[in-house]
Every structure is written in structure tokens, then in C-alpha cells.
Enzyme design. Structure first.
Site, PDB file in Angstrom:
ATOM      1  N   MET A 199      75.881 -40.272  79.583  1.00  0.00           N
ATOM      2  CA  MET A 199      75.436 -38.886  79.685  1.00  0.00           C
ATOM      3  C   MET A 199      73.954 -38.788  80.022  1.00  0.00           C
ATOM      4  O   MET A 199      73.537 -37.925  80.802  1.00  0.00           O
ATOM      5  CB  MET A 199      75.704 -38.139  78.374  1.00  0.00           C
ATOM      6  CG  MET A 199      75.321 -36.664  78.424  1.00  0.00           C
ATOM      7  SD  MET A 199      75.600 -35.786  76.874  1.00  0.00           S
ATOM      8  CE  MET A 199      77.386 -35.812  76.783  1.00  0.00           C
TER       9      MET A 199
ATOM     10  N   LYS B 261      73.472 -19.677  97.317  1.00  0.00           N
ATOM     11  CA  LYS B 261      74.257 -19.597  96.084  1.00  0.00           C
ATOM     12  C   LYS B 261      74.094 -20.885  95.278  1.00  0.00           C
ATOM     13  O   LYS B 261      73.527 -21.873  95.758  1.00  0.00           O
ATOM     14  CB  LYS B 261      75.732 -19.357  96.415  1.00  0.00           C
ATOM     15  CG  LYS B 261      76.381 -20.461  97.241  1.00  0.00           C
ATOM     16  CD  LYS B 261      77.822 -20.126  97.571  1.00  0.00           C
ATOM     17  CE  LYS B 261      78.453 -21.223  98.437  1.00  0.00           C
ATOM     18  NZ  LYS B 261      79.873 -20.939  98.729  1.00  0.00           N
TER      19      LYS B 261
ATOM     20  N   TYR C 251      79.351 -48.602  78.434  1.00  0.00           N
ATOM     21  CA  TYR C 251      80.652 -48.267  77.862  1.00  0.00           C
ATOM     22  C   TYR C 251      81.769 -48.993  78.605  1.00  0.00           C
ATOM     23  O   TYR C 251      81.780 -49.062  79.833  1.00  0.00           O
ATOM     24  CB  TYR C 251      80.901 -46.761  77.956  1.00  0.00           C
ATOM     25  CG  TYR C 251      80.112 -45.936  76.979  1.00  0.00           C
ATOM     26  CD1 TYR C 251      80.288 -46.077  75.610  1.00  0.00           C
ATOM     27  CD2 TYR C 251      79.189 -44.992  77.430  1.00  0.00           C
ATOM     28  CE1 TYR C 251      79.571 -45.308  74.712  1.00  0.00           C
ATOM     29  CE2 TYR C 251      78.465 -44.215  76.537  1.00  0.00           C
ATOM     30  CZ  TYR C 251      78.666 -44.378  75.180  1.00  0.00           C
ATOM     31  OH  TYR C 251      77.949 -43.607  74.296  1.00  0.00           O
TER      32      TYR C 251
END
Length: 461
Positions: free
Chosen positions: A399, A139, A351
Site C-alpha cells: 500500500m 475531468k 508479501y
């Protein structure tokens, strides 16, 4: 109508349009006209040229040579100082890709060793009682490895069946094994019964409502009845199981192909695991129909309690080489350094400025981030391998990028491979180690690897 309107075709104050035979005579150089047929300026329109300098025409003796740049300047001012070479590194401390190095089309990829998957399946089966069947759990895209290639490899390694969570995942595996050997374990709605029956796969059932919906199928659906013995998630109540099992097996649209449960703490609590198995077997003893294939163990259960294997085990994480000693990790996650710079003491990175340089530091930016599966919990935690050495991850995870301190990696340069999971020379970083740095488990580390990461499958014996 409209008394002031001129007749159509009339372009002047009176009269109709002229015919073709009434052409105007060509204008010549008549009175009041110059030879180029242009009338001279009227006297009242002429500009007062008082004070105007005469126009200098070519050939005029007053024409002056055009000034040519700085020819009139002294030599010292005309040529300026000698030109110097640019500095080896620009003021920002950035470094460039070495000349002549070829660029890859992908900056982030996962190398998946299908041979490791097959070998791991063989090892698991060798640990279990003879005759135990293995359902390979593929899965979530084969735990991030690629469901279809992994399923092939698992079957080659001895798996007799496959297990998934959704109908869509089951459809991807069509043709690899007999449909009944694919178990859909996830919860389904009664409204999905028709689609579930159409797959031909074995369907996990936890409720009477789903069982009754499947019973209306025109073909007999193989059902695995799940019994809740302590997991508290899916599964019917133990006291309900005998009657539901009989209803499933006697229905025209379903038959009981298996019964199963799921251990909650088989990796850490042997007593609870034992109680769950005891309850499961007690419930089965009260069935008036055959239970079909019995299975309870996940990877941790199969590893720690092989005597609880019953007819089959469902193994997921272990076939990928995690959480089972002696198995081979099947996946390596890599990216590349796309930027290098040198920062001085006091400079911050990322950041939130979570990391501050304690001295002169070489900082490498790597083209992989939380969109690709690097958890933000990794800020200032853990390492990445560069040139066979561990480079600390510094600053917040972005990201699309992470930053490393490569001050202790001799020769590190733009284009170098950065290994987040896997081996580089003599150093290895495992998914379990990454899980510790990320405050999670290896399952999440692997299944979090995003779709931008190219999967490169190969087979090594």
C-alpha cells in the site's frame, strides 16, 4: 431515632462537644511519656531481639566501609576487554540516511509541467482543419494533473472550451471561461436538473426524461444532445434524436447548443469509426432545427481521423502528452528511497515472498505504493529510475511501498529520488510504458495517482 447513634459533633463516647474555653491541656512529658511525647512500647509489644545483630551507627567502631563496585576484583575482570567499533552495517544489512542531508516534507510527488499542456494543445490544433475548436477534457482532476491549473494552461494553449464529467467538477472551473463553454458530459439524474441549470454550463443530455426536467428551468439551459452511434453507453437512439432535438430547442427552459457522439474504436478500427460518423451525420440531416456545435472525435479520433473533426474535438489524454506522437508528457511521478539493505541468496522480499534473491542483492524500499497509484499488477514487473539507471521493481507492491533491486546502481543511497514516470538523466519512463507493465491504459495510470501525492505545478516553455 436510632438509639445507638451519637449526637452530632460528638467525637467520643459521651457528653456533648467541647467549647472553645474547654481546651485540653498541652501534653507534657508526664508520667509514662517520653520527652518527644511518644509513649514507650508496651512490654508485651516489644520484639524479641534475641539473635539480632547490633545496629551499626555512624561513628560506631564496628562500621565497615561500603563496598565500591568491582574494586575488589582482579584488574582483568574489573575492566574487561577493550571496546570495539560497531560494524559498518548491522546484521539486517540496513543502511542509513547520509549525515547532513536535508529531508523533504513530502516523500511522493508529481511534477506537472503546465507549459507542456499549453504546447500540446497548440500541436493538436495544428493537426486539425483550420477553425476547429478544441474542448480540453479536464475531468478526474485533470487526469490526475490538477483540474484548475491544467484548465488555465489549456486555454492559454488555444482551447476554446472545457469538458468535465460531473457538476462538482464544473463548479471548480467557475470563472475560467464563460460557463456555457464548460460541457458536463457525464450522465445526470432528472433530480439533478435544478442544480445543473444553476451552473450555467452546457449539459450533455441522453434521455427525454432529463431533457424534460431541464425544460422546467427558469432560465434557458444550453444542451448538447448525445446520440448513440455504436458506443452503447450514453446517448439517445438515432431514430429518437430528431424529435428530441426539436423538443429541446423549442422548450422555454432549454435550447439546443450542440449535438455529439462518441467513437468506440477510433484508435484501431477505421471502418467502424467511419460508419459511426456516417450514421451521426445522417441523423443530423433529418433535424428540423440547427444542431448547434457538432463534435465526435476524442483524442484518438482527432489524431487518426482529423477530417472527422466537424466543428470541435474533445481531447483529454493527448493534452497531457500521452497517446499522441510528438507531444510532451506533462507529468513526472517521483518518490524517494527510505531504506536500503543487502540480502543474501535465497532471501525473499514482499508479501507472498514473490521474489527470491539469486545472489547478494541491494534492495531499496521506496515510499510509494498502490495507495498512490502503483498498481499491484506491477509485482516483479517493470523498472523505476534511480540515478539515471533502470532498477527492476521486485516483489509485491504494498500500500505504501515498493522495493527495487539497485545492485546495478552505483552509489544508490537512502534519500535518492526514484522516478516512476518521467525522465532522470538520459533515461525516460512514460505513462504508456507503465500501463503495459500494469496491464492497463495510460488513462488509468494517470488518474490512479492518489491524493497523498503532492502536485507541484510549474511552467516550462
Amino acid at each position: 431515632m436510632g438509639g445507638g447513634r451519637r449526637p452530632e459533633g460528638c467525637t467520643h463516647g459521651g457528653g456533648g462537644p467541647r467549647g472553645a474555653h474547654e481546651r485540653r491541656p498541652a501534653r507534657g512529658a508526664g508520667a509514662g511519656e517520653r520527652r518527644d511525647r511518644r509513649r514507650p512500647f508496651r512490654d508485651h509489644r516489644r520484639l524479641d531481639r534475641t539473635g539480632f545483630r547490633p545496629v551499626l551507627r555512624r561513628g560506631d567502631r564496628r562500621l565497615r566501609a561500603r563496598s565500591r563496585g568491582a574494586a575488589h576484583l582482579p584488574a582483568a575482570r574489573r575492566f574487561g576487554p577493550a571496546r570495539r567499533r560497531p560494524p559498518a552495517r548491522d546484521p539486517a544489512g540496513d543502511e542509513r540516511l547520509a549525515g547532513g542531508r536535508s529531508l523533504t516534507t513530502s516523500l511522493r510527488w508529481a511534477e506537472v509541467d503546465l507549459g507542456a499542456v499549453s504546447a500540446n494543445c497548440e500541436r493538436i490544433l495544428g493537426h486539425l482543419p483550420r477553425g476547429t475548436r478544441l474542448l480540453a477534457v479536464v475531468k478526474a482532476g485533470g487526469y490526475g494533473h490538477g483540474a484548475v491549473p491544467v484548465a488555465h494552461a489549456a486555454v492559454e494553449g488555444g482551447a476554446s472550451g472545457l469538458a468535465v464529467a460531473t457538476l462538482e467538477e464544473a463548479a471548480q472551473l467557475r470563472g475560467l471561461v464563460d460557463p456555457e463553454q464548460i460541457l458536463v458530459m457525464g450522465g445526470l439524474l432528472p433530480e439533478q436538473a435544478g442544480a445543473a441549470a444553476a451552473t450555467g454550463c452546457s449539459i450533455g443530455v441522453s434521455s427525454r426524461e432529463l431533457a424534460e426536467a431541464l425544460a422546467r428551468s427558469s432560465t434557458r439551459v444550453p444542451v448538447h444532445l448525445k446520440i448513440d452511434t455504436g458506443m452503447g453507453r450514453f446517448g439517445c437512439a438515432p431514430e429518437e434524436a430528431p424529435g428530441l432535438a426539436q423538443q429541446i430547442d423549442e422548450s422555454r427552459g432549454t435550447r439546443l447548443a450542440g449535438t455529439w457522439t462518441h467513437f468506440a474504436k477510433s484508435e484501431s478500427d477505421a471502418a467502424m469509426t467511419g460508419r459511426q460518423l456516417e450514421l451521426f451525420l445522417d441523423v443530423l440531416s433529418r433535424f428540423d432545427v440547427g444542431p448547434g456545435m457538432r463534435h465526435a472525435c476524442n483524442s484518438a479520433g482527432a489524431l487518426n481521423h482529423p477530417d472527422f473533426a466537424l466543428d470541435a474535438v474533445r481531447c483529454g489524454i493527448s493534452i497531457y502528452g500521452c497517446e499522441w506522437p510528438g507531444t510532451r508528457p506533462a507529468l513526472a511521478l517521483r518518490s524517494v528511497i527510505t531504506h536500503l539493505k543487502t540480502v543474501e541468496k535465497g532471501a525473499t522480499v514482499g508479501y507472498g515472498s514473490l521474489w527470491t534473491a539469486s545472489g547478494t542483492t541491494r534492495v531499496a524500499t521506496v515510499a510509494v505504493g498502490y495507495a498512490d497509484g502503483v498498481h499491484r499488477a506491477r509485482a516483479n514487473r517493470g523498472h523505476v529510475l534511480v540515478r539515471g539507471r533502470r532498477a527492476p521493481l521486485i516483489g509485491m507492491v504494498s500500500m505504501d511501498a515498493i522495493t527495487l533491486d539497485v545492485s546495478d546502481v552505483p552509489g544508490a543511497k537512502v534519500g535518492d529520488v526514484a522516478t516512476l514516470i518521467g525522465q532522470d538523466r538520459d533515461e525516460v519512463i512514460t505513462a504508456e510504458e507503465v500501463a503495459q507493465w500494469s496491464n492497463t491504459i495510460s488513462y488509468e495510470v494517470l488518474t490512479s495517482i492518489g491524493p497523498r501525492v503532492e502536485r507541484r505545478h510549474s511552467t516550462h516553455p
